[in-house]
Design an enzyme around this catalytic site. Structure first.
Site, mmCIF file in Angstrom:
data_model
loop_
_atom_site.group_PDB
_atom_site.id
_atom_site.type_symbol
_atom_site.label_atom_id
_atom_site.label_comp_id
_atom_site.label_asym_id
_atom_site.label_seq_id
_atom_site.Cartn_x
_atom_site.Cartn_y
_atom_site.Cartn_z
ATOM 1 C CG ASP A 191 -8.656 162.180 -4.935
ATOM 2 O OD1 ASP A 191 -9.572 161.344 -5.069
ATOM 3 O OD2 ASP A 191 -8.779 163.363 -5.312
ATOM 4 C CG ASP A 207 -5.347 166.508 -7.450
ATOM 5 O OD1 ASP A 207 -4.950 167.320 -6.596
ATOM 6 O OD2 ASP A 207 -6.543 166.303 -7.706
HETATM 7 N N1 LIG Z 1 1.480 169.589 -14.335
HETATM 8 C C1 LIG Z 1 0.413 169.636 -15.137
HETATM 9 N N2 LIG Z 1 0.559 169.674 -16.477
HETATM 10 C C2 LIG Z 1 -0.507 169.735 -17.287
HETATM 11 N N3 LIG Z 1 -1.776 169.771 -16.863
HETATM 12 C C3 LIG Z 1 -1.997 169.743 -15.544
HETATM 13 C C4 LIG Z 1 -0.929 169.662 -14.605
HETATM 14 N N4 LIG Z 1 -1.459 169.639 -13.360
HETATM 15 C C5 LIG Z 1 -2.782 169.690 -13.525
HETATM 16 N N5 LIG Z 1 -3.133 169.759 -14.827
HETATM 17 C C6 LIG Z 1 -4.490 169.847 -15.403
HETATM 18 O O1 LIG Z 1 -5.370 170.369 -14.447
HETATM 19 C C7 LIG Z 1 -6.353 169.390 -14.087
HETATM 20 C C8 LIG Z 1 -6.621 169.465 -12.585
HETATM 21 O O2 LIG Z 1 -5.441 169.205 -11.873
HETATM 22 P P1 LIG Z 1 -5.508 168.644 -10.379
HETATM 23 O O3 LIG Z 1 -6.237 167.354 -10.372
HETATM 24 O O4 LIG Z 1 -4.142 168.677 -9.829
HETATM 25 O O5 LIG Z 1 -6.346 169.810 -9.702
HETATM 26 P P2 LIG Z 1 -7.595 169.800 -8.730
HETATM 27 O O6 LIG Z 1 -8.087 171.179 -8.644
HETATM 28 O O7 LIG Z 1 -7.214 169.131 -7.484
HETATM 29 O O8 LIG Z 1 -8.649 168.978 -9.489
HETATM 30 P P3 LIG Z 1 -9.932 168.261 -8.909
HETATM 31 O O9 LIG Z 1 -10.489 169.055 -7.790
HETATM 32 O O10 LIG Z 1 -10.791 168.243 -10.153
HETATM 33 O O11 LIG Z 1 -9.411 166.910 -8.515
HETATM 34 C C9 LIG Z 1 -5.773 168.080 -14.553
HETATM 35 O O12 LIG Z 1 -6.771 167.137 -14.875
HETATM 36 C C10 LIG Z 1 -4.998 168.480 -15.791
HETATM 37 O O13 LIG Z 1 -5.857 168.632 -16.896
HETATM 38 MG MG LIG Z 2 -7.708 166.267 -9.520
#
Ligand SMILES: Nc1ncnc2c1ncn2[C@@H]1O[C@H](COP(=O)(O)OP(=O)(O)OP(=O)(O)O)[C@@H](O)[C@H]1O
Ligand SMILES: [Mg+2]
Length: 258
Positions: A191, A207
């Site tokens: 992704d 992610d």
């Molecule tokens: N390890 C990290 N450190 C700092 N910020 C983080 C971290 N992991 C995630 N984030 C923040 O959280 C957001 C979402 O993270 P991630 O893409 O892993 O989650 P998600 O719920 O799968 O998102 P989506 O469904 O929007 O793809 C990232 O864009 C970032 O801003």
């Molecule tokens: Mg994401």
């Protein structure tokens, strides 16, 4: 227990952990994210001293919420997969066909726990292969704790909103990471796009819940899609190589061959 009582109990429990629910918006977050299972898992992690303070929410995604937190003064990120409102159908597609999860029973809760564990192990494998990712620290049920990528409690911006000084250099780095992920970790992100790359001192892949091993039946189409997304993003920023050329290079296959 009455709904009101239950809500009060949740709020008390959250408050003890330093999570304050302020407004109606966050109330919705509370109801979606902090069910009893999640609270118990959080309690356990606090008790085991993985978490000392939970700060504000960083993001509300399709499947998970991410919070800023600290462990003994050190910033961490807590990703909580929502048991009730995660998009269960799309998750199943990635898990089926992944041999590491062959034995997962098919109910929502177990699938989400397996997903969390999968993201943990994917991040660990990526890190071992030298791909910059958040360092996974611990997981419990639907909660994943990892190192925080950012500064002053603010996460690094997503690649999509960064004005790059040297796009070509960053492009090459990213293609190199896709390649290392494939050849050293045996993984395909699955992704990858300007949304799932944070940019600080360098690009970081994040992610990775959906990332699959090379033997997944859809590994190659996922890889091609990742490459195409990155090329699409960089196309009007620098010279990009052809989708197929990169794909062939990474896999050692020749897509043009019958
Ligand atoms: N390890 C990290 N450190 C700092 N910020 C983080 C971290 N992991 C995630 N984030 C923040 O959280 C957001 C979402 O993270 P991630 O893409 O892993 O989650 P998600 O719920 O799968 O998102 P989506 O469904 O929007 O793809 C990232 O864009 C970032 O801003
Ligand atoms: Mg994401």
């Amino acid at each position: 227990m009455s709904l009101k009582k239950k809500e009060e109990r949740f709020d008390r429990a959250l408050e003890e952990m330093g999570i304050r629910i302020k407004d109606a918006d966050q109330m919705k977050v509370r109801d979606d994210v902090f069910d009893e299972i999640t609270l118990l898992a959080l309690y356990k992690l606090v008790h085991k001293k993985w978490i000392s303070v939970v700060g504000g929410p960083i993001s509300t995604g399709k499947e998970a919420n991410v919070f800023y937190a600290e462990r003994e003064g050190i910033p961490i990120a807590i990703k909580i997969y929502r048991i009730r409102t995660a998009n269960f159908t799309t998750m199943g597609e990635y898990i089926r066909g992944d041999r590491r999860f062959a034995s997962v029973r098919k109910n929502r809760k177990d699938l989400i726990f397996a997903w969390t564990k999968k993201e943990f192990s994917n991040l660990a494998r990526a890190k071992d292969a030298g791909v910059p990712v958040p360092e996974p620290l611990v997981w419990d049920r639907n909660i994943l704790i990892m190192s925080f990528l950012g500064e002053d409690e603010r996460p690094y911006p997503q690649l999509r909103s960064v004005k790059l000084e040297d796009p070509m250099a960053v492009y090459k780095q990213i293609i190199g990471y896709i390649e290392a992920l494939y050849s050293k970790a045996g993984l395909i992100h699955g992704d990858l796009s300007e949304f799932n790359i944070l940019y600080g001192d360098q690009p970081y892949f994040i992610d990775m819940g959906q990332s699959v091993t090379r033997d997944h039946p859809r590994a190659l189409p996922f890889l091609m899609r990742d490459v195409k997304n990155i090329n699409r993003f960089f196309r009007n920023r620098c010279d990009v190589r052809g989708d197929e050329e990169i794909f062939n290079d990474i896999t050692g296959l020749d897509k043009a061959e019958p």
